[in-house]
Design an enzyme around this catalytic site. Sequence first.
Site, PDB file in Angstrom:
ATOM      1  N   SER A 180       2.293   0.025   9.248  1.00 39.91           N
ATOM      2  CA  SER A 180       1.916   0.517   7.926  1.00 39.91           C
ATOM      3  C   SER A 180       0.994   1.737   8.046  1.00 39.91           C
ATOM      4  CB  SER A 180       1.279  -0.641   7.137  1.00 39.91           C
ATOM      5  OG  SER A 180       1.234  -0.379   5.766  1.00 39.91           O
TER       6      SER A 180
ATOM      7  N   ASP B 165      12.042  -3.136   1.660  1.00 39.19           N
ATOM      8  CA  ASP B 165      10.578  -3.120   1.644  1.00 39.19           C
ATOM      9  C   ASP B 165      10.122  -2.498   0.324  1.00 39.19           C
ATOM     10  OD1 ASP B 165       7.862  -2.656   2.024  1.00 39.19           O
ATOM     11  OD2 ASP B 165       8.084  -1.778   4.015  1.00 39.19           O
TER      12      ASP B 165
ATOM     13  N   HIS C 180       7.493  -6.122   4.184  1.00 41.52           N
ATOM     14  CA  HIS C 180       6.775  -5.052   4.866  1.00 41.52           C
ATOM     15  C   HIS C 180       6.206  -5.491   6.223  1.00 41.52           C
ATOM     16  CE1 HIS C 180       4.634  -1.209   4.756  1.00 41.52           C
ATOM     17  NE2 HIS C 180       3.466  -1.799   4.912  1.00 41.52           N
TER      18      HIS C 180
END
Length: 269
Positions: free
Chosen positions: A100, A221, A250
């Site tokens: 991320s 996602d 995610h």
Amino acid sequence: MGTPEKSLSTALNARIIGSGNETIVLCHGFGTDQSIWDKIIPHLAENYTLVLFDWPFSGAVTDKSLYDHAKYSSFEPYADDLITIIDEMNLKCVTFVGHSMSAMIGCIASIKNPQLFKRLILVTASPRYVNIDDYKGGFERSDIEQLLLTIELQYENWVSVYAPMAVGPNDAVSVDKYQNCLKNMGAEVALSLAKTVFYSDYRDMLEKVQVQCTIIQSSNDKAVPLSIGNYLEEKIKGVSTLEIIDMIGHFPQLTVHLKLVEVLRSVVG
């Protein structure tokens, strides 16, 4: 005599697990801590040297003064921290796995100090979350404004809605884990960090990334549209390849950890 100052790596709970010629730095993202990698550690520690730590915003870091809202208003100070940790731990030529927000942090660090990195593995990464012109980041600006307002005024409610959306609806244990991480981080830090993450724009930085990259994308996602993987592959200057994992959410390290391990092994060798 004063107490000697703790090194940054010690303050951020850095540790080394496993053994192997290849060193893999596993770097967590928004609202989590290094325990987010727990499921994949046993599968990798037999063959690789793994390095883990917690970012200053993490609820797992005991010294709360380390997270300075003003300092960490962009990803650059995180990249500096990453370089400091790699230096303090005397690591060389690492494989960096950033989840991320940490994917962009790894990219920035690799531009500042490319010789530290052998390769970058960018897991569910995005250079910008807000839609603009023909770029689809996944969120309208109004979505982010509403998200920030909810974090500020109704944090517990936001956590209970956001966690299943981010993780995916079919893994209650993983949703619970992420909720606990978010609660440990706390509303004040979450608000500051969310502004930094969701308003970030590192699209122009990608053409300076020369270290080879593997982009690992989730097929479904809510935070990162599928088109972002192609965008990253196209814009990153160095050699880059795109791997799409068939999954919802995610967090491949939580919900499809064996698939993620398979991809990581094939990339690192």
